[in-house]
Design a protein around this motif. Structure first.
Motif, PDB file in Angstrom:
ATOM      1  N   GLN A   1      -6.506  -0.633   2.244  1.00 36.74           N
ATOM      2  CA  GLN A   1      -6.628   0.719   2.014  1.00 36.74           C
ATOM      3  C   GLN A   1      -7.284   1.303   2.949  1.00 36.74           C
ATOM      4  O   GLN A   1      -6.923   2.428   3.671  1.00 36.74           O
ATOM      5  CB  GLN A   1      -6.866   1.142   0.732  1.00 36.74           C
ATOM      6  N   THR A   2      -8.342   0.876   3.301  1.00 36.03           N
ATOM      7  CA  THR A   2      -9.411   1.660   4.440  1.00 36.03           C
ATOM      8  C   THR A   2      -8.456   1.723   5.606  1.00 36.03           C
ATOM      9  O   THR A   2      -8.603   2.660   6.299  1.00 36.03           O
ATOM     10  CB  THR A   2     -10.549   1.017   4.676  1.00 36.03           C
TER      11      THR A   2
ATOM     12  N   SER B   1      -5.420   4.131   5.649  1.00 36.68           N
ATOM     13  CA  SER B   1      -6.266   5.639   5.781  1.00 36.68           C
ATOM     14  C   SER B   1      -6.506   5.876   7.208  1.00 36.68           C
ATOM     15  O   SER B   1      -6.322   6.937   7.788  1.00 36.68           O
ATOM     16  CB  SER B   1      -7.228   5.833   4.976  1.00 36.68           C
TER      17      SER B   1
END
Length: 67
Positions: A42-43, A46
């Motif tokens: 997810q990081t 993003s």
């Protein structure tokens, strides 16, 4: 119940508790690993999306300045 069945049932119950504890530890470890992997992905995602957004904004600014 016969005493033999009671003893067998007690032995099975005593054997089931460590097995259940072991399975819970494995389940917990897999859940933690999955959570870490998902958070890392997810990081990264993003950061990629922020990079694309930044490129688009800079592109629009350059396009506006060249008009």
């Amino acid at each position: 119940m016969k005493p033999a069945t009671i003893v067998k049932t007690a032995i099975r119950a005593l054997f089931a508790v460590p097995c259940a504890l072991f399975l819970w530890v494995i389940y917990f470890a897999v859940g933690v690993a999955e959570s870490l992997v998902c958070n890392v992905l997810q990081t990264i995602w993003s950061i990629v999306l922020f990079g694309i957004f930044l490129v688009c904004v800079i592109g629009i600014l350059v396009w506006l300045l060249t008009l």
